[in-house]
Write an enzyme that holds these catalytic residues in place. Structure first.
Site: not given
Ligand code: PLP
Length: 419
Positions: A144, A239, A267
């Site tokens: 994700y 990511d 985060k």
């Molecule tokens: N990338 C990863 C690996 C994530 O786990 C998340 C959210 O949990 C995101 C991107 C998206 O982040 P946000 O929820 O702050 O938009």
């Protein structure tokens, strides 16, 4: 357990918000329960509207590596509030935060602060496309990367065909350049490069997957991604929204020793406030406006309060590197309690998932075979015993520095007794 106040708030929330929530997984749909409304949180604990207390292993989905309401972070935020909530202009904290990120994650030679992980990844992909002049991207099933249109594809109609969006409202044209590969499967990546190599701008990957439950990269997988992207002059984007500052101060790239061209953070970097970042090699980041022609902007980007929380958090982590050994020790104890009880656990550092599935979980196909009803039972059992975990099989359990030995021992006991 009395949750009548949460139930009442939920019925009100349902009238105003889709599913009663501001982010889907909070709805507890996957575990067939009423979501808890949280009143306050401190250290390892959260407290719901009815006054029930829980040991929290969600930790706001990752940001709270120090636990909730860490005094120095709260102090920094309060001080910052006194100076104004937002300037819409440059300030010193942005420079300090960029410096501390760059020091710990040197591959982020230049970076930009944004507001969410979604925005960080979306912007990184745009910069990768702008820099390479190519349109296609490779992502992995089950990873994700936030909810931007082009990345909302998990399961498509096959590796070498156009990808089908997961969400209504995403025209197929928006995902036709998103190629899907299988996590931990180098052949699936090689096939895409053989067919589309010179059109692929980047490979984006969670260096340790945590959004299909925790799935570590197999030995050689990240190295293969590094090599094939170099061979085809594509970019490798990690990511690290979850893994950044969690697996180590230098994130997963330090932990696994593979250096990407670009990184997205979220985060922990915001210390519990809405802040994220993306960055990478200088020549790539110089393509971003106003230096270059890749447009990306934000009214609240680099918000001083969010920056103060991120800065305080990163300074504490930097000054207390033993935190990571402690997280490893405590997380190992939970893993051991679960495996001793015959449960199937994947763990990397302070990220872990108990899978209700007997197979080795290496990719999305394996993870999907899990018994989600059994997970819901496990979740309910933990909750009844004062332990709050993710209300879905396909998420991670987050251990924080605030979890005491007593919390961990209690958690292990409860897990031992799960039938
Ligand atoms: N990338 C990863 C690996 C994530 O786990 C998340 C959210 O949990 C995101 C991107 C998206 O982040 P946000 O929820 O702050 O938009």
């Amino acid at each position: 357990m009395n949750i009548s106040k949460s139930q009442k708030l939920y019925s009100q929330a349902l009238q105003f918000m889709p599913g009663g929530v501001n982010s889907p997984v909070r709805a507890f749909k996957n575990v067939g329960k009423t979501p808890l409304f949280i009143e306050k949180a401190k250290g390892s604990r959260i407290y719901d509207a009815d006054g029930n207390e829980y040991i929290d292993y969600v930790c706001s989905w990752g940001p709270n590596i120090l636990g909730h309401a860490y005094p120095e972070v709260i102090e920094a935020v309060k001080k910052s509030c006194d100076k104004g909530l937002t300037f819409g202009a440059c300030h010193k904290g942005e420079v300090e935060l960029a410096q501390i990120i760059q020091k710990n994650i040197p591959s982020m030679e230049m970076l930009r602060l944004v507001n969410s992980g979604t925005e960080a990844v979306m912007s990184a992909v745009r910069a990768a496309r702008g820099f390479t002049g190519r349109d296609k991207i490779v992502k992995f099933e089950g990873c994700y990367h936030g909810h931007s249109d082009g990345l909302l594809v998990k399961a498509g109609s096959g590796l070498l065909t156009n990808s089908i969006p997961d969400s209504a409202g995403v025209p197929e044209g928006f995902t036709e350049n998103t190629l899907l590969a299988k996590y931990n499967n180098i052949d699936s990546v090689a096939e895409l490069f053989e067919k589309y190599g010179s059109d692929i701008a980047c490979v984006i990957v969670e260096p340790c997957a945590a959004n299909m439950g925790v799935i570590p990269p197999k030995k050689g997988f990240l190295k293969f991604l590094r090599d094939i992207t170099c061979q085809y002059n594509s970019l490798l984007i990690f990511d690290e929204v979850i893994t950044g500052f969690r697996l180590s101060l230098g994130g997963a790239q330090k932990y696994y020793g593979i250096i990407p061209d670009m990184t997205a953070l979220g985060k922990i970097v915001g210390g519990g406030m809405p802040l994220a970042a993306y960055g990478g090699k200088k020549e790539i980041m110089e393509c971003v406006a106003p230096s270059g022609s890749v447009y990306q902007a934000g009214t609240l980007s680099g918000n001083p309060i969010a920056v103060s929380a991120g800065l305080a958090t990163l300074k504490i982590l930097q000054n207390n590197p033993d935190i990571y050994n402690e997280l490893e020790r405590k997380s190992y104890l939970i893993e051991s309690a679960a495996t001793d009880s015959g449960l199937n656990v994947n763990r990397v550092g302070s990220l872990l998932t108990v899978f209700f599935n007997n197979a080795e979980i290496q990719n999305y196909d394996n993870a999907k075979q899990s018994d989600t009803k059994k997970y819901a039972e496990f979740f309910g059992y933990l909750l009844e015993n004062g332990i709050y975990t993710a209300p879905s099989q396909f998420e991670a359990m987050f251990v924080s520095a605030a979890h005491t030995d007593k919390d961990i021992a209690y958690t292990c006991d409860i897990i031992h007794n799960f039938k």
